[in-house]
Design a protein around this motif. Structure first.
Motif, mmCIF file in Angstrom:
data_model
loop_
_atom_site.group_PDB
_atom_site.id
_atom_site.type_symbol
_atom_site.label_atom_id
_atom_site.label_comp_id
_atom_site.label_asym_id
_atom_site.label_seq_id
_atom_site.Cartn_x
_atom_site.Cartn_y
_atom_site.Cartn_z
ATOM 1 N N LEU A 1 0.105 16.388 -1.230
ATOM 2 C CA LEU A 1 -0.476 16.006 -2.312
ATOM 3 C C LEU A 1 -1.963 16.834 -2.729
ATOM 4 O O LEU A 1 -2.133 17.216 -3.403
ATOM 5 N N PHE A 2 -2.788 16.467 -1.545
ATOM 6 C CA PHE A 2 -4.121 16.791 -1.748
ATOM 7 C C PHE A 2 -4.222 18.262 -1.493
ATOM 8 O O PHE A 2 -5.052 18.882 -2.472
ATOM 9 N N GLN B 1 -6.360 13.778 -10.308
ATOM 10 C CA GLN B 1 -5.524 14.199 -9.435
ATOM 11 C C GLN B 1 -4.056 13.739 -9.993
ATOM 12 O O GLN B 1 -3.177 14.477 -9.842
ATOM 13 N N LEU C 1 5.094 8.949 -8.027
ATOM 14 C CA LEU C 1 5.709 9.123 -6.656
ATOM 15 C C LEU C 1 6.943 8.197 -6.660
ATOM 16 O O LEU C 1 7.893 8.803 -5.989
ATOM 17 N N ALA D 1 -0.177 7.980 -10.565
ATOM 18 C CA ALA D 1 0.076 8.843 -9.463
ATOM 19 C C ALA D 1 1.271 7.967 -8.779
ATOM 20 O O ALA D 1 2.096 8.421 -8.059
ATOM 21 N N GLN D 2 1.018 6.596 -8.549
ATOM 22 C CA GLN D 2 1.839 5.554 -7.976
ATOM 23 C C GLN D 2 3.139 5.846 -8.657
ATOM 24 O O GLN D 2 4.295 5.749 -8.019
ATOM 25 N N SER E 1 -2.766 0.855 -4.356
ATOM 26 C CA SER E 1 -3.255 1.786 -3.834
ATOM 27 C C SER E 1 -4.463 2.631 -4.503
ATOM 28 O O SER E 1 -4.592 2.338 -5.592
ATOM 29 N N SER E 2 -5.124 3.447 -3.577
ATOM 30 C CA SER E 2 -6.159 4.195 -3.870
ATOM 31 C C SER E 2 -5.711 5.179 -5.188
ATOM 32 O O SER E 2 -6.519 5.601 -5.929
ATOM 33 N N GLY E 3 -4.491 5.691 -5.092
ATOM 34 C CA GLY E 3 -4.025 6.546 -5.896
ATOM 35 C C GLY E 3 -3.776 5.964 -7.196
ATOM 36 O O GLY E 3 -3.692 4.629 -7.199
ATOM 37 N N TRP F 1 -0.840 16.035 -10.513
ATOM 38 C CA TRP F 1 0.254 15.774 -9.743
ATOM 39 C C TRP F 1 1.544 15.542 -10.996
ATOM 40 O O TRP F 1 2.687 15.743 -10.656
ATOM 41 N N LYS G 1 -9.516 10.290 -8.855
ATOM 42 C CA LYS G 1 -7.969 9.694 -8.682
ATOM 43 C C LYS G 1 -7.224 9.968 -9.981
ATOM 44 O O LYS G 1 -6.203 10.191 -10.101
ATOM 45 N N LYS H 1 -10.286 -0.699 -2.063
ATOM 46 C CA LYS H 1 -9.652 -1.541 -1.171
ATOM 47 C C LYS H 1 -10.519 -2.258 0.132
ATOM 48 O O LYS H 1 -9.923 -3.130 0.450
ATOM 49 N N LYS I 1 -12.396 7.603 -3.302
ATOM 50 C CA LYS I 1 -11.495 7.207 -4.016
ATOM 51 C C LYS I 1 -11.932 6.793 -5.363
ATOM 52 O O LYS I 1 -11.516 5.894 -5.856
ATOM 53 N N ASP J 1 0.975 -1.172 0.147
ATOM 54 C CA ASP J 1 0.051 0.062 0.099
ATOM 55 C C ASP J 1 0.771 1.089 0.204
ATOM 56 O O ASP J 1 2.256 1.095 0.356
ATOM 57 N N ILE J 2 0.305 2.264 -0.219
ATOM 58 C CA ILE J 2 1.268 3.659 -0.190
ATOM 59 C C ILE J 2 0.939 4.478 1.036
ATOM 60 O O ILE J 2 1.947 4.380 2.058
ATOM 61 N N GLU J 3 -0.088 5.202 1.133
ATOM 62 C CA GLU J 3 -0.163 6.208 2.173
ATOM 63 C C GLU J 3 -0.267 5.537 3.451
ATOM 64 O O GLU J 3 -1.116 4.419 3.888
HETATM 65 C C1 LIG Z 1 -0.130 7.320 -5.100
HETATM 66 S S1 LIG Z 1 -0.272 8.324 -3.808
HETATM 67 C C2 LIG Z 1 -1.660 9.098 -3.774
HETATM 68 C C3 LIG Z 1 -2.481 8.694 -2.469
HETATM 69 C C4 LIG Z 1 -3.999 9.093 -2.672
HETATM 70 O O1 LIG Z 1 -4.486 9.288 -3.712
HETATM 71 C C5 LIG Z 1 -4.795 8.037 -2.070
HETATM 72 O O2 LIG Z 1 -6.025 8.088 -1.862
HETATM 73 C C6 LIG Z 1 -4.191 7.252 -0.861
HETATM 74 O O3 LIG Z 1 -4.532 5.839 -0.913
HETATM 75 P P1 LIG Z 1 -3.751 4.723 -0.494
HETATM 76 O O4 LIG Z 1 -4.566 3.533 -1.064
HETATM 77 O O5 LIG Z 1 -2.203 4.640 -0.744
HETATM 78 O O6 LIG Z 1 -3.974 4.729 1.259
#
Ligand SMILES: CSCCC(=O)C(=O)COP(=O)(O)O
Length: 229
Positions: free
Chosen positions: A36-37, A113, A162, A158-159, A152-154, A117, A110, A186, A105, A21-23
């Motif tokens: 980011l946000f 965004q 990053l 975006a992944q 990730s939800s990104g 980014w 996404k 997720k 999400k 996962d990322i965040e």
């Molecule tokens: C690719 S980082 C963007 C983070 C994001 O947009 C988000 O919604 C975080 O999702 P995560 O599944 O990594 O918790």
């Protein structure tokens, strides 16, 4: 603590694929929430004005409009039917802000965004945060022959941005596959089944998903273990 580390090492030894996962896992929550946000909130109006005539933005606006009309059935304000940017852009800005307030999400948000980014990473306004010990772990796991993937939800874009523009340089080469909410949210077991199908060449391989948060009813997905970091 030592026991926890040993248990973690044993889990890693047992699997073929490690999914991250990322965040809150590879990357600090504060980077996402405080860099980011806010970038999206600050720049969205200018971004839409500057890119309004591009196909990318037309596709993003169409996807958001579809999403909002689906959500409208649940009581959300629909977007104006006007095609004029003077009317539509402020409405889109308000809609995106409302979606972000709700930490939505949905793929339409996404994707937008991720496109925004892209600019920010390229012009150096943003550098992707990745924890030091994550880089060490990636090196060790790769050496041990593990296949490394991201969910990730990104958006996938975006992944990739990053990890390729991270504070440790380009880390993208560590990962063979990326998954986002286009496979599902997720919190849904079906999303993990879709990922496992995409990853497996028979015989089935075992996957460890390292995440900061497990939500939803995710039991019963064969060959997948969750570990909360
Ligand atoms: C690719 S980082 C963007 C983070 C994001 O947009 C988000 O919604 C975080 O999702 P995560 O599944 O990594 O918790």
């Amino acid at each position: 603590m030592k026991r926890r580390q040993e248990d973690f090492a044993n889990l890693v030894n047992e699997v073929d694929i490690i999914m991250l996962d990322i965040e809150g896992t590879t990357t600090s929550i504060s980077f996402v929430k405080e860099e980011l946000f806010p970038y999206v909130r600050q720049e969205i109006s200018n971004y839409l004005k500057e890119t309004w005539d591009t196909q990318l933005t037309k596709d993003d606006v169409a996807a958001l409009t579809r999403q909002v009309s689906e959500d409208a059935r649940a009581g959300v304000e629909p977007l104006p039917t006007s095609h004029s940017p003077e009317v539509l852009i402020p409405a889109l800005v308000a809609t995106v802000a409302a979606m972000m307030d709700a930490d939505s999400k949905v793929p339409a948000l996404k994707a937008l965004q991720g496109h925004m980014w892209h600019r920010a990473y390229l012009n150096g306004a943003i550098t992707g945060h990745v924890y030091n010990d994550v880089v060490e772990a990636l090196q060790q796991w790769k050496k041990a022959g593990k296949r490394l993937v991201v969910y990730s939800s990104g958006s996938v874009q975006a992944q990739k941005l990053l990890f390729s523009h991270s504070c440790h340089g380009d880390l993208l080469h560590y990962f063979s596959d990326h998954f986002d909410t286009s496979v599902g949210a997720k919190v849904e077991a079906g999303s993990y089944r879709t990922i496992l199908q995409a990853l497996h060449s028979p015989p089935p391989e075992k996957v460890l998903f390292i995440t900061d948060l497990v939500k939803g009813e995710l039991g019963g997905v064969t060959n997948l273990t969750f570990i909360v970091c």
